[in-house]
Design a protein around this motif. Sequence first.
Motif, PDB file in Angstrom:
ATOM      1  N   ARG A 229     -13.144  -4.314  -6.776  1.00  0.00           N
ATOM      2  CA  ARG A 229     -12.140  -4.608  -6.196  1.00  0.00           C
ATOM      3  C   ARG A 229     -12.474  -6.104  -5.665  1.00  0.00           C
ATOM      4  O   ARG A 229     -11.304  -6.944  -5.582  1.00  0.00           O
ATOM      5  CB  ARG A 229     -11.902  -3.699  -5.023  1.00  0.00           C
ATOM      6  CG  ARG A 229     -11.445  -2.418  -5.523  1.00  0.00           C
ATOM      7  CD  ARG A 229     -11.426  -1.288  -4.570  1.00  0.00           C
ATOM      8  NE  ARG A 229     -10.948  -0.016  -5.290  1.00  0.00           N
ATOM      9  CZ  ARG A 229     -11.576   1.159  -4.649  1.00  0.00           C
ATOM     10  NH1 ARG A 229     -11.921   1.330  -3.708  1.00  0.00           N
ATOM     11  NH2 ARG A 229     -11.163   2.443  -5.756  1.00  0.00           N
TER      12      ARG A 229
ATOM     13  N   ARG B 207       0.697  -1.216   0.030  1.00  0.00           N
ATOM     14  CA  ARG B 207       0.019   0.001  -0.138  1.00  0.00           C
ATOM     15  C   ARG B 207       1.021   1.159   0.056  1.00  0.00           C
ATOM     16  O   ARG B 207       1.869   1.333   0.851  1.00  0.00           O
ATOM     17  CB  ARG B 207      -0.760   0.074   1.253  1.00  0.00           C
ATOM     18  CG  ARG B 207      -1.927  -1.175   1.132  1.00  0.00           C
ATOM     19  CD  ARG B 207      -3.038  -1.142   2.439  1.00  0.00           C
ATOM     20  NE  ARG B 207      -2.416  -0.633   3.539  1.00  0.00           N
ATOM     21  CZ  ARG B 207      -3.263  -0.326   4.412  1.00  0.00           C
ATOM     22  NH1 ARG B 207      -4.183  -0.619   4.555  1.00  0.00           N
ATOM     23  NH2 ARG B 207      -2.442  -0.165   5.877  1.00  0.00           N
TER      24      ARG B 207
ATOM     25  N   SER C 162      -1.634  -0.876  -4.383  1.00  0.00           N
ATOM     26  CA  SER C 162      -2.669  -0.148  -3.941  1.00  0.00           C
ATOM     27  C   SER C 162      -2.403   1.015  -3.238  1.00  0.00           C
ATOM     28  O   SER C 162      -1.711   1.023  -2.676  1.00  0.00           O
ATOM     29  CB  SER C 162      -3.960  -0.981  -3.489  1.00  0.00           C
ATOM     30  OG  SER C 162      -5.081  -0.009  -3.200  1.00  0.00           O
ATOM     31  N   ARG C 163      -3.437   2.230  -3.568  1.00  0.00           N
ATOM     32  CA  ARG C 163      -3.410   3.305  -2.399  1.00  0.00           C
ATOM     33  C   ARG C 163      -3.968   2.736  -1.037  1.00  0.00           C
ATOM     34  O   ARG C 163      -4.986   2.202  -1.449  1.00  0.00           O
ATOM     35  CB  ARG C 163      -3.943   4.562  -3.069  1.00  0.00           C
ATOM     36  CG  ARG C 163      -3.089   5.359  -4.210  1.00  0.00           C
ATOM     37  CD  ARG C 163      -3.715   6.317  -4.608  1.00  0.00           C
ATOM     38  NE  ARG C 163      -3.005   6.936  -5.887  1.00  0.00           N
ATOM     39  CZ  ARG C 163      -3.440   7.647  -6.844  1.00  0.00           C
ATOM     40  NH1 ARG C 163      -4.587   8.438  -6.524  1.00  0.00           N
ATOM     41  NH2 ARG C 163      -2.408   7.994  -7.654  1.00  0.00           N
TER      42      ARG C 163
ATOM     43  N   VAL D 249      -5.230  -1.399  -7.652  1.00  0.00           N
ATOM     44  CA  VAL D 249      -6.468  -1.888  -7.223  1.00  0.00           C
ATOM     45  C   VAL D 249      -7.292  -0.739  -6.869  1.00  0.00           C
ATOM     46  O   VAL D 249      -8.421  -0.674  -7.436  1.00  0.00           O
ATOM     47  CB  VAL D 249      -6.215  -2.615  -5.864  1.00  0.00           C
ATOM     48  CG1 VAL D 249      -7.477  -3.094  -5.377  1.00  0.00           C
ATOM     49  CG2 VAL D 249      -5.555  -3.971  -6.268  1.00  0.00           C
ATOM     50  N   ASP D 250      -6.704   0.526  -6.526  1.00  0.00           N
ATOM     51  CA  ASP D 250      -7.280   1.651  -6.411  1.00  0.00           C
ATOM     52  C   ASP D 250      -7.797   2.359  -7.532  1.00  0.00           C
ATOM     53  O   ASP D 250      -8.884   3.499  -7.411  1.00  0.00           O
ATOM     54  CB  ASP D 250      -6.268   2.696  -5.636  1.00  0.00           C
ATOM     55  CG  ASP D 250      -5.058   2.857  -6.463  1.00  0.00           C
ATOM     56  OD1 ASP D 250      -4.097   2.065  -6.381  1.00  0.00           O
ATOM     57  OD2 ASP D 250      -4.983   3.941  -7.126  1.00  0.00           O
TER      58      ASP D 250
ATOM     59  N   ALA E 116      -7.086  -0.223  -0.282  1.00  0.00           N
ATOM     60  CA  ALA E 116      -6.513  -1.412  -0.250  1.00  0.00           C
ATOM     61  C   ALA E 116      -7.368  -2.263   1.060  1.00  0.00           C
ATOM     62  O   ALA E 116      -7.386  -3.610   1.192  1.00  0.00           O
ATOM     63  CB  ALA E 116      -5.316  -1.389   0.245  1.00  0.00           C
TER      64      ALA E 116
END
Length: 128
Positions: A97, A4, A120-121, A89-90, A125
């Motif tokens: 997601r 992350r 991901s950010r 993912v973000d 996450a």
Amino acid sequence: MLVRGEAGIGKLLRWIAVTAARGRFSRELADWNDTVPILIKLRSYAGKPLPRPEEFLEDPAGPIAEPAPDGWTHRQFDAGHALLLAGGVDELSAGQRPKVRQWLRKLLNRYPQTRLVVTSRPAAAGTR
């Protein structure tokens, strides 16, 4: 492994891919030197079905490369040579997601030797 981080964390995946391809990892990650890095930019699949292994190389190679031989990607995963790098993912909708989580779980169940790094950010996450 889930990483992350703030904007720009995706560059880490490119660094991992290049380092693996050059065989430059040492110590704890030295076994990543014998892997085939496969980078998946999840934003390319926003609102679309996630790719099957035989489609993994289509996006990065684009029109400049010949297609991989039939079954090549599956053979890399079966042999435990795949280093799957899934970034962003973000950049997917909140509704997509959980599908990514399922997709990754299915891949890891099918190919348990796969090394996986997902970025991901932090806000996207979650904690699970």
